[in-house]
Design a protein around this motif. Structure first.
Motif, PDB file in Angstrom:
ATOM      1  N   THR A 186       0.840  -1.203   0.000  1.00 17.48           N
ATOM      2  CA  THR A 186       0.000   0.000   0.000  1.00 17.48           C
ATOM      3  C   THR A 186       0.874   1.251   0.000  1.00 17.48           C
ATOM      4  N   ILE A 255      -7.252   3.061   5.347  1.00 17.78           N
ATOM      5  CA  ILE A 255      -7.259   1.788   4.626  1.00 17.78           C
ATOM      6  C   ILE A 255      -7.125   0.588   5.551  1.00 17.78           C
ATOM      7  N   LYS A 259     -11.433  -0.510   5.615  1.00 16.70           N
ATOM      8  CA  LYS A 259     -11.635  -1.163   4.314  1.00 16.70           C
ATOM      9  C   LYS A 259     -12.747  -2.213   4.318  1.00 16.70           C
ATOM     10  N   ILE A 275     -10.341  -2.593  -3.328  1.00 20.90           N
ATOM     11  CA  ILE A 275      -9.290  -1.681  -2.869  1.00 20.90           C
ATOM     12  C   ILE A 275      -7.977  -2.054  -3.535  1.00 20.90           C
ATOM     13  N   ASP A 279      -5.084   3.222  -2.694  1.00 15.96           N
ATOM     14  CA  ASP A 279      -6.145   3.676  -1.813  1.00 15.96           C
ATOM     15  C   ASP A 279      -5.668   4.125  -0.440  1.00 15.96           C
ATOM     16  N   ASN A 286     -10.367  10.133  -0.927  1.00 17.52           N
ATOM     17  CA  ASN A 286     -10.476   9.382   0.336  1.00 17.52           C
ATOM     18  C   ASN A 286     -11.251  10.068   1.451  1.00 17.52           C
TER      19      ASN A 286
END
Length: 399
Positions: A186, A255, A259, A275, A279, A286
Motif C-alpha cells: 500500500t 485503509i 476497508k 481496494i 487507496d 479518500n
C-alpha cells in the motif's frame, strides 16, 4: 428597619453583580483566525438561519422542475447514489436511491457516507486556506520550507492548490516501474514524498508554466497540513472542518481500519471494484461524506468570516491563462468564465466506480450535490440545473 436596609443593600449588590456579569458576556469577542493563539487551530463556522425563507410556492414549483430533471437524467430510479439541491441552506429536493452494497442489499440513505473522490480536494484546499488565513502558512511559501524531503525547489503552496507545480501523477510513476514502487504494498503520502526525493522523479513541465491536473499536488498538501498542525490529516480535518460543522457522517478513509466497513464502489455493470495499492493516499481523495454534510460545508464556505476578503478573492481567481478559453482552476475549485462576465464554480470527482459533483452557485446561494458509488457520467449532468437559478448557458432539457 436595619434588617430591611441590609436586605435592600444585598439585593442591590446582587443586581450589580448580575449587570456586571451580563456586561462581561457582551464583551466576549470571537477571535479571527489570525488572532488565534499558536496552539489553537482555526475552525470552520456554521452558517445558519439564512434568509429569506423560501416560500411554499417557490419550493413546490422548483422541486417539480428538479424532479422532472431527475427522472430524465436517471430513468427508472437508476442513480444508485445521493442527490441534493438547496437554496439559502434550505433543502428543496433530495433523493437517495439504490444500494450501498449489492451483496448485503443495504440501501443508500441520507446518512450513508459515499466516497466523494476529487471533491475531497475542495475540503483539503479549505483546510489549507484556513491555515493561510491564520498566518500559519503563506500561499507563496516554498514547499521545501515545510517538507524537507520535497525535491522541487520552486514549487509553492499556491502552485499545489492551482495544479501548476509541474509534478507527475503518482498513479503513473508508481505503476510503471517496479524499481520505483512494489504495487503489492500500500502506497502512502509519505512514501510518495520519499520516492520523489530519492528516485529522481523529474517534473512533467517547468513549475508555473501551465495547468496540469495532478493528484500528487493534493497528496502533498495533505502532508503540509500534517506538518503545520502537528496532527494526522484525518484528525486535522476533523478538528478544522468536520466536527465544528457537525458533519457527523463524514470521515477520512483509513485503509487499515475502514476497508471492511466502507461502502464499496462498482462498475456500471455492478461488478465491485476492490481496494488497490493507491487507496492509502489521501488529500486528493479518500473523504467519505453525504450531501447533507456537504451542504453544511458549502454554507460555511459562504460565511462572511470564512476567509479575509483579499484571500477569498484569490481562491476564485483563475490561474491558468496561458491559453484563451473559458475553463480555468482557482485554489481548489474548478471554474468556467464566460465572456459575458458570468462565472460558474464547481468540482467533479471520479475514483474507482465513485463519481461526484459539487456545485456552489454563490450569487444565488444555491448548493447542488450528486454522489454515486456505481459508475455513471450522469452525476456530472447536474450542472444543467444551474439554469433554474441563474443566467447559466446550460441546456436544462425541459424547454
Amino acid at each position: 428597619m436595619n434588617f430591611i436596609k441590609k436586605a435592600n443593600i444585598l439585593q442591590i449588590l446582587v443586581l450589580i453583580v448580575m449587570i456586571s456579569s451580563c456586561s462581561k458576556e457582551k464583551k466576549i469577542t470571537v477571535l479571527s483566525d489570525a488572532q488565534l493563539p499558536k496552539n489553537m487551530l482555526p475552525t470552520m463556522k456554521p452558517l445558519t438561519n439564512e434568509s429569506p425563507q423560501l416560500t411554499t410556492a417557490y419550493i413546490s414549483e422548483t422541486r417539480g422542475r428538479i424532479d422532472s430533471f431527475y427522472r430524465k437524467n436517471w430513468p427508472n430510479n437508476s442513480m444508485n447514489g445521493s442527490f441534493l439541491v438547496a437554496k439559502n441552506g434550505q433543502i428543496i429536493y433530495e433523493k437517495y436511491e439504490g444500494l450501498a452494497n449489492f451483496r448485503t442489499k443495504d440501501s443508500i440513505t441520507s446518512e450513508t457516507p459515499l466516497h466523494i473522490a476529487s471533491v475531497s480536494k475542495v475540503l483539503t484546499a479549505t483546510a489549507i486556506l484556513k491555515l493561510v488565513n491564520a498566518k500559519r502558512l503563506d500561499l507563496d511559501q516554498k514547499v521545501t520550507t515545510i517538507l524537507k524531503e520535497f525535491p522541487y525547489p520552486e514549487v509553492t503552496i499556491r502552485n499545489l492548490l492551482s495544479h501548476r507545480s509541474g509534478m507527475r501523477s503518482y498513479s503513473y510513476f508508481t505503476d510503471r516501474d517496479p524499481n520505483v514502487w512494489d504495487r503489492h504494498k500500500t502506497l502512502t503520502n509519505q512514501d510518495l514524498l520519499t520516492i520523489m526525493g530519492t528516485k529522481n522523479i523529474g517534473l512533467e513541465q517547468k513549475t508555473g508554466t501551465r495547468f496540469a491536473y495532478c493528484n500528487t499536488n493534493y497528496a502533498m498538501l495533505a502532508l503540509v497540513i500534517e506538518k503545520i498542525t502537528k496532527m494526522p490529516y484525518k484528525k486535522a480535518m476533523n478538528t478544522i472542518i468536520f466536527k465544528p460543522l457537525g458533519m457527523k457522517n463524514t470521515f477520512v478513509f483509513d485503509i487499515e481500519k475502514d476497508k471492511k466497513t466502507i461502502v464499496p464502489s462498482y462498475k456500471g455493470n455492478r461488478v465491485e471494484i476492490g481496494i488497490d495499492y493507491l487507496d492509502g493516499v489521501y488529500g486528493d481523495k479518500n473523504i467519505y461524506s453525504t450531501p447533507r454534510d456537504l451542504l453544511k460545508f458549502d454554507r460555511a464556505r459562504n460565511a462572511t468570516d470564512f476567509l479575509e476578503p483579499k484571500l477569498l478573492a484569490q481562491v476564485y481567481t483563475g490561474y491558468s491563462n496561458e491559453h484563451k478559453g473559458t475553463k480555468n482552476y482557482g485554489l481548489g475549485i474548478r471554474m468556467v468564465n464566460w465572456d459575458t462576465g458570468q462565472n460558474f464554480y464547481f468540482h467533479n470527482g471520479w475514483w474507482h466506480g465513485n463519481t461526484s459533483s459539487y456545485i456552489p452557485l454563490m450569487k444565488e446561494k444555491v448548493t447542488i450535490i450528486a454522489l454515486s458509488n456505481k459508475f455513471t457520467k450522469q452525476t456530472y449532468a447536474v450542472r444543467k440545473l444551474s439554469k433554474l437559478f441563474g443566467d447559466y448557458p446550460f441546456n436544462f432539457g425541459d424547454e
